[in-house]
Structures are given as structure tokens and as C-alpha cells.
Design a protein around this motif. Structure first.
Motif, PDB file in Angstrom:
ATOM      1  N   GLU A   1       0.822  -1.208   0.000  1.00  0.00           N
ATOM      2  CA  GLU A   1       0.000   0.000   0.000  1.00  0.00           C
ATOM      3  C   GLU A   1       0.859   1.261   0.000  1.00  0.00           C
ATOM      4  O   GLU A   1       0.496   2.267  -0.617  1.00  0.00           O
ATOM      5  CB  GLU A   1      -0.920  -0.017   1.219  1.00  0.00           C
ATOM      6  CG  GLU A   1      -1.982  -1.101   1.169  1.00  0.00           C
ATOM      7  CD  GLU A   1      -2.825  -1.146   2.423  1.00  0.00           C
ATOM      8  OE1 GLU A   1      -4.039  -0.897   2.327  1.00  0.00           O
ATOM      9  OE2 GLU A   1      -2.260  -1.424   3.503  1.00  0.00           O
TER      10      GLU A   1
ATOM     11  N   LYS B   1       0.559   4.481  -2.630  1.00  0.00           N
ATOM     12  CA  LYS B   1       0.337   5.858  -2.191  1.00  0.00           C
ATOM     13  C   LYS B   1       1.488   6.767  -2.613  1.00  0.00           C
ATOM     14  O   LYS B   1       1.278   7.930  -2.975  1.00  0.00           O
ATOM     15  CB  LYS B   1       0.185   5.879  -0.670  1.00  0.00           C
ATOM     16  CG  LYS B   1      -1.067   5.181  -0.174  1.00  0.00           C
ATOM     17  CD  LYS B   1      -1.107   5.144   1.352  1.00  0.00           C
ATOM     18  CE  LYS B   1      -2.336   4.392   1.851  1.00  0.00           C
ATOM     19  NZ  LYS B   1      -2.356   4.288   3.332  1.00  0.00           N
TER      20      LYS B   1
ATOM     21  N   GLY C   1      -0.593   7.613  -5.772  1.00  0.00           N
ATOM     22  CA  GLY C   1      -1.604   8.318  -4.997  1.00  0.00           C
ATOM     23  C   GLY C   1      -2.831   7.501  -4.674  1.00  0.00           C
ATOM     24  O   GLY C   1      -3.861   8.046  -4.284  1.00  0.00           O
ATOM     25  N   GLY C   2      -2.772   6.199  -4.821  1.00  0.00           N
ATOM     26  CA  GLY C   2      -3.924   5.354  -4.540  1.00  0.00           C
ATOM     27  C   GLY C   2      -3.754   3.966  -5.120  1.00  0.00           C
ATOM     28  O   GLY C   2      -2.684   3.366  -5.026  1.00  0.00           O
TER      29      GLY C   2
END
Length: 279
Positions: free
Chosen positions: A44, A48, A52-53
Motif C-alpha cells: 500500500e 500511495k 496516490g492510490g
């Protein structure tokens, strides 16, 4: 795009063995071979930091390989370096597609660790007796070693805290007991004038509790400030631990009650006439 971060080459079942959880997409599978589409699983923190996701379906490159790797899965973050440092962006490549020169075997079993390690070494030797194996130990031992220095520091802090609490309790008892004992004549006079024993005892207890209450309030503020100062040594709990504070305050409250009740009870037993003659 060319990406940076921790690189791991793994085989199917790695995430299950180490207890990592697949958040999105899929993990490394047996079909991810040299001739199939180059794929990679990221954590994760990687998604990020660089996308950004959700990075599923994105294609990346690494500095020592010309192929474009497609992100097929996302796993949860783990703290590999230490408990107080944020997880680094990590990439997990199929070993069949990006083999390395050394391997780390991770075994999960309900059987005793010593028995599992002996059988694992025997199986490795049966494949090739020249293969070196080192640092064979339970994962719990590795975790304990990584926390040894911090555990020692916390043990020292805990020992000093217990000593401080004991000294505070002894000092509090001594001061309160001396103060109440000094009021023996006052208590005798009140009894001679007809004051009920319960009323006199309650009066002394309230005055002692007021003094100790102010001290506890000041001590609680100081404890919170000290907890924030050592917040870097804590993991899983905040700098303010209500249970510990309440336990310490409860211990001091018990000492206050004993230091007030025992001398006051002795004072209540004196003859009021003797107290009046002394005055």
C-alpha cells in the motif's frame, strides 16, 4: 515509469506464510513463469507514494531490468525495519521471472519450531548437500532480537517507575501519618466536646484527601508530559495510558487512606479528659 523501493523476489504462498494480507488484485501464482506476462505485487505504501492510490494495472520498470512490469496486486504494509518507522514502498516479483542469487525460506507450521527447522534442513540437504544454510531460527526470535535494545530501555524505565511509586508511597504515608498523629490532642478535644467519632474521622480524611488530590492532579499532568517525551519508545499504545495512571493513583489513594485511618483510629481511642487536661 522507472520506480524505486524495496525489491523482493518471492514464490507462491509467501504472503500467507508471513501473514501478509492481499488488499486488492491477486498475489504471485504458479503460472507466473519466465514466458508469461511480467507481473509484480506492491504494498500500500508503494501505491500511495507513486500513484496516490490504487496502482492495479499500472506498468513500471526497475533500474536493472528493461521489461515493463504490470502491477497485479496490492498487499498490506508491514514494518520490516522497526516498529517505530513507517513501511517503505515495496515490490514483490515472482521468483520465476526475476530470480535472485540467494533465497530466504519462510515456513509456517503448527508444529514445534525446532522440529520444523530440522526437517527443513534435512530436505534442503537432500536436494544438494553443498547448499549453505544459515540464520535458521524462528521468526519470533528475530522479532525479539530487533526489539531487545528497546525492551531493555523500557524495562529500566519500568523499574525506575516502580521504585519511584514505592518511594512516593512511603513518603506519603510518613507525612500523612505524622500530620494526623500531631492532631491527636485536637481529635481528643473534639471528642470531649461531643463530636461523633465518624464526624471527626471524616473531617481528617477529607483534609488529607484534598492535599493528596492536588498532588495527584499535578502528578497526572507531569506523567502525561513525560509520556509524550518517550513516545518514540512506544508502539501500539499512546503516550497517555489511562490504566497505568489510574493504577498509580489508586495505589496512592490507598496509602492515603491507611496513613489517615490508622493514626486517627489511635487518636480516637484516647481519653477525652486527658486531652482536655493537656490543653
Amino acid at each position: 515509469m522507472t520506480m524505486g523501493g524495496q525489491i523482493r523476489t518471492i514464490t507462491p504462498g509467501y504472503f500467507e506464510a508471513v501473514g501478509m494480507r492481499l488488499v486488492h488484485g491477486r498475489g504471485v501464482e504458479a503460472t507466473d513463469g519466465p514466458q508469461s506476462l511480467p507481473v509484480v505485487v506492491v504494498n500500500e505504501a508503494f501505491g500511495k507514494a507513486f500513484f496516490g492510490g490504487d496502482p492495479i494495472g499500472q506498468r513500471i520498470r526497475i533500474y536493472f531490468d528493461d521489461r515493463a512490469w504490470t502491477i497485479m496486486g496490492v498487499v498490506n504494509d508491514v514494518r520490516e525495519r522497526s516498529l517505530d518507522r513507517a513501511p517503505l514502498p515495496s515490490m514483490f516479483f515472482p521468483h520465476a521471472q526475476l530470480p535472485g542469487q540467494a533465497m530466504t525460506f519462510v515456513l509456517r507450521s503448527p508444529r514445534p519450531p525446532g522440529e520444523v527447522m530440522r526437517e527443513a534442513l534435512a530436505a534442503l540437504s537432500s536436494v544438494d548437500g553443498r547448499l549453505p544454510a544459515f540464520a535458521v531460527r524462528p521468526l519470533s526470535e528475530l522479532v525479539s532480537q530487533s526489539l531487545a535494545q528497546r525492551a531493555f530501555a523500557l524495562a529500566l524505565v519500568q523499574a525506575f517507575a516502580v521504585i519511584a511509586l514505592v518511594l512516593a508511597a512511603i513518603g506519603l504515608y510518613g507525612v500523612l501519618a505524622y500530620t494526623v498523629a500531631g492532631r491527636t490532642r485536637e481529635i481528643g478535644v473534639r471528642m470531649a466536646l461531643g463530636a461523633p467519632a465518624g464526624h471527626v474521622l471524616g473531617l481528617v480524611a477529607r483534609e488529607s484527601a484534598a492535599v493528596v488530590g492536588v498532588g495527584m492532579a499535578v502528578g497526572a499532568v507531569a506523567a502525561v508530559a513525560a509520556g509524550r517525551a518517550i513516545a518514540g519508545l512506544l508502539y501500539g499504545i499512546g503516550p497517555v495510558d489511562p490504566i497505568s495512571l489510574l493504577a498509580a493513583m489508586g495505589a496512592l489513594a490507598l496509602v492515603c487512606a491507611l496513613a489517615t485511618f490508622l493514626p486517627a483510629r489511635r487518636a480516637l481511642r484516647i481519653d477525652p479528659l486527658l486531652a482536655l487536661k493537656a490543653e
